[in-house]
Write an enzyme that holds these catalytic residues in place. Structure first.
Site, short mmCIF file in Angstrom:
data_model
loop_
_atom_site.label_atom_id
_atom_site.label_comp_id
_atom_site.label_asym_id
_atom_site.label_seq_id
_atom_site.Cartn_x
_atom_site.Cartn_y
_atom_site.Cartn_z
N ASN A 211 0.85 -1.19 0.00
CA ASN A 211 0.00 0.00 0.00
C ASN A 211 0.88 1.23 0.00
O ASN A 211 1.99 1.18 0.51
CB ASN A 211 -0.86 0.03 1.27
N ASP A 280 -4.86 -5.69 2.24
CA ASP A 280 -6.06 -6.51 2.48
C ASP A 280 -5.85 -7.96 2.09
O ASP A 280 -6.52 -8.84 2.61
CB ASP A 280 -7.24 -5.92 1.70
N LYS A 290 12.96 -16.47 -7.16
CA LYS A 290 12.57 -15.39 -8.05
C LYS A 290 11.90 -15.97 -9.31
O LYS A 290 12.45 -16.89 -9.94
CB LYS A 290 13.80 -14.57 -8.45
N PRO A 308 -5.75 -11.12 7.86
CA PRO A 308 -6.58 -10.85 9.04
C PRO A 308 -6.82 -9.35 9.19
O PRO A 308 -5.96 -8.56 8.83
CB PRO A 308 -5.71 -11.38 10.20
N ASP A 309 -7.99 -8.98 9.68
CA ASP A 309 -8.27 -7.57 9.98
C ASP A 309 -7.77 -7.32 11.40
O ASP A 309 -8.42 -7.70 12.38
CB ASP A 309 -9.77 -7.28 9.85
N PHE A 326 -8.33 4.16 11.80
CA PHE A 326 -8.11 5.18 10.77
C PHE A 326 -8.82 4.74 9.50
O PHE A 326 -8.92 3.54 9.24
CB PHE A 326 -6.61 5.36 10.48
N LYS A 340 -17.38 1.82 8.50
CA LYS A 340 -16.18 1.08 8.90
C LYS A 340 -16.08 1.01 10.42
O LYS A 340 -15.74 0.00 11.00
CB LYS A 340 -14.95 1.82 8.33
N LYS A 344 -16.19 -2.51 12.44
CA LYS A 344 -15.03 -2.96 13.25
C LYS A 344 -15.32 -2.81 14.74
O LYS A 344 -14.46 -3.15 15.56
CB LYS A 344 -13.78 -2.19 12.85
N1 CTP Z 1 -6.91 -2.42 9.31
C1 CTP Z 1 -6.31 -3.46 9.98
N2 CTP Z 1 -6.11 -4.66 9.36
C2 CTP Z 1 -6.49 -4.83 8.08
C3 CTP Z 1 -7.10 -3.77 7.37
C4 CTP Z 1 -7.28 -2.57 8.02
O1 CTP Z 1 -5.95 -3.29 11.15
N3 CTP Z 1 -6.30 -5.99 7.50
C5 CTP Z 1 -7.15 -1.16 10.03
C6 CTP Z 1 -6.35 0.03 9.55
O2 CTP Z 1 -5.14 0.16 10.28
C7 CTP Z 1 -7.30 1.19 9.82
C8 CTP Z 1 -8.67 0.58 9.64
O3 CTP Z 1 -8.50 -0.82 9.83
O4 CTP Z 1 -7.23 1.63 11.16
C9 CTP Z 1 -9.31 0.82 8.31
O5 CTP Z 1 -8.44 0.43 7.28
P1 CTP Z 1 -8.88 0.53 5.76
O6 CTP Z 1 -7.82 -0.04 4.89
O7 CTP Z 1 -9.34 1.93 5.48
O8 CTP Z 1 -10.17 -0.39 5.79
P2 CTP Z 1 -10.49 -1.79 5.27
O9 CTP Z 1 -11.10 -2.55 6.39
O10 CTP Z 1 -9.33 -2.42 4.60
O11 CTP Z 1 -11.65 -1.47 4.23
P3 CTP Z 1 -11.57 -1.01 2.67
O12 CTP Z 1 -10.26 -1.53 2.14
O13 CTP Z 1 -12.75 -1.67 2.08
O14 CTP Z 1 -11.69 0.47 2.68
#
Ligand code: CTP
Length: 403
Positions: A211, A280, A290, A308-309, A326, A340, A344
């Site tokens: 990212n 994600d 490689k 994992p989220d 965030f 969101k 969460k």
């Molecule tokens: N986050 C996390 N773990 C992930 C994805 C996100 O801890 N695998 C956390 C980020 O650090 C942030 C929040 O979740 O605090 C939102 O992240 P974001 O990337 O905006 O959200 P997503 O859940 O990935 O949703 P989308 O990609 O659909 O916007």
């Protein structure tokens, strides 16, 4: 430029140590942050650096004598210490520390220190044997018992050619200590866990998907929490930034590494601030070797699986920390951020529009909670971070149980 030390009057004391040359740089950096700096030197210090140097840099007279008949009121030792918010002696020699311990006042600086009614900070600088000597260590204990603050010393190579403890902290470290010293300790006693930066997901040993994230916001928040008195753990993906000073730092690469590091630390934390731009997906069929373009002879097929989220997992822990998320969005910020936050299951979510802030020094933050949206600030990431820390403490419900 942000001036967090505006209105601060600092007396910078210089004693006889070769590290005195670094104090010139420290003085300049204090001024950059808005501080007014008055310099006082011991006679022996003037053999290492000239008063002219410090006079030119500070733009003020330098005090080297206890009695100055040029001044209308020759009580510099009283006047200066009454105006000062702090006296910082850097470098503080072993001899000067011994003097302070016994309350001697035979030069302008030791007289100032004895006559003070403001905090006194010393940054020791000496040979490692002098630092380790029982007399110096006895003096250190006494000075601390008397309420004197010690910054350092550091460990490393010394001007005498030896290696050990006794070096004066670097100007940047002294500056970080100064900022921390003057920040109200609204997070004292709290353990704060922060994630920052991007994660990298391997395609093969030399290729990754990632990212876009510089880590600047997360690092600034970790530093601001540390300055506010918190014990901070920063778990960071790959960035080009220097580690924040005084923060426990863990480097990770992939989202799954970050998840493991965070889940290990989260149960002990009071507050979790999830700033990282976590990938994600990871690549299930990543290659150990490689992938050779000419051998494969076709486009590689990447097989994605969900990461994992981390934030959602921490938020669902039974005795986990209070969580701040965030959301970086390219459109529909309010709608996406609130959705969101609910998905969460967190109380507070900080939103920004990525195209405006990504990789920049500037940011603009909006807070989302049950109460709706609140515009926090627009400005330098370093400047906005302490404002966010203040805000977080307004939302923070407090510790629910002992950890
Ligand atoms: N986050 C996390 N773990 C992930 C994805 C996100 O801890 N695998 C956390 C980020 O650090 C942030 C929040 O979740 O605090 C939102 O992240 P974001 O990337 O905006 O959200 P997503 O859940 O990935 O949703 P989308 O990609 O659909 O916007």
């Amino acid at each position: 430029m942000h001036k967090p030390l505006a209105n601060k009057q600092i007396v910078l004391g210089i004693t006889a140590g070769i590290a005195a040359y670094k104090s010139a740089e420290f003085l300049r950096r204090l001024q950059d942050l808005g501080a007014t700096v008055h310099v006082a030197m011991t006679p022996a210090a003037c053999q290492f650096m000239t008063p002219t140097t410090f006079q030119a840099l500070s733009g003020r007279p330098v005090f080297t004598d206890t009695i100055d008949t040029q001044l209308q009121n020759s009580m510099a030792h009283i006047n200066l210490s009454r105006q000062a918010d702090a006296i910082i002696v850097a470098p503080a020699s072993a001899d000067f520390m011994a003097k302070l311990t016994h309350g001697l006042a035979d030069d302008i600086l030791s007289t100032l220190c004895l006559a003070r009614n403001c905090p006194l900070i010393i940054a020791p600088a000496m040979n490692r044997e002098m630092w380790a000597n029982a007399a110096t260590q006895r003096n250190v204990k006494q000075l601390q018992a008397d309420g004197v603050h010690l910054w350092g010393p550091g460990y490393g190579s010394q001007a005498c050619g030896e290696i050990g403890s006794g070096r004066m902290l670097e100007p940047a470290q002294l500056l970080a200590e100064s900022l921390a010293f003057f920040t109200p300790k609204i997070m004292q006693g709290l353990r704060v866990l922060v994630t920052a930066g991007p994660t990298e997901e391997a395609i093969d040993p030399v290729r990754v998907i990632s990212n876009k994230s510089s880590g600047k916001t997360g690092y600034a928040i970790a530093q601001a929490a540390q300055r506010a008195g918190a014990q901070v753990q920063l778990v960071s993906g790959p960035t080009a930034l220097a580690q924040p000073y005084g923060v426990d730092f863990t480097a990770v690469t992939s989202a799954r590494d970050m998840y493991a590091a965070v889940m290990q630390r989260a149960p002990q934390a009071d507050i979790f601030i999830s700033v990282a731009a976590v990938a994600d997906w990871y690549i299930k069929n990543a290659s150990d070797q490689k992938i050779k373009k000419h051998v494969v002879n076709q486009l590689p097929q990447l097989d994605f699986a969900e990461n994992p989220d981390i934030l959602a997992q921490v938020a669902s822990l039974d005795h986990g920390p209070w969580c701040v998320g965030f959301a970086a969005e390219t459109e529909g910020l309010t709608e996406y951020a609130q959705a969101k936050r609910k998905r969460k299951n967190i109380d507070l979510l900080v939103g920004n529009l990525v195209q405006k802030v990504l990789g920049q020094n500037q940011t603009e933050l909006i807070l989302y909670s049950d109460a709706g949206a609140e515009h926090l600030a627009k400005g330098d990431k370093q400047e906005v971070a302490p404002l966010l820390i203040n805000k977080i403490m307004q939302y923070y419900p407090g510790r629910t149980q002992e950890k």
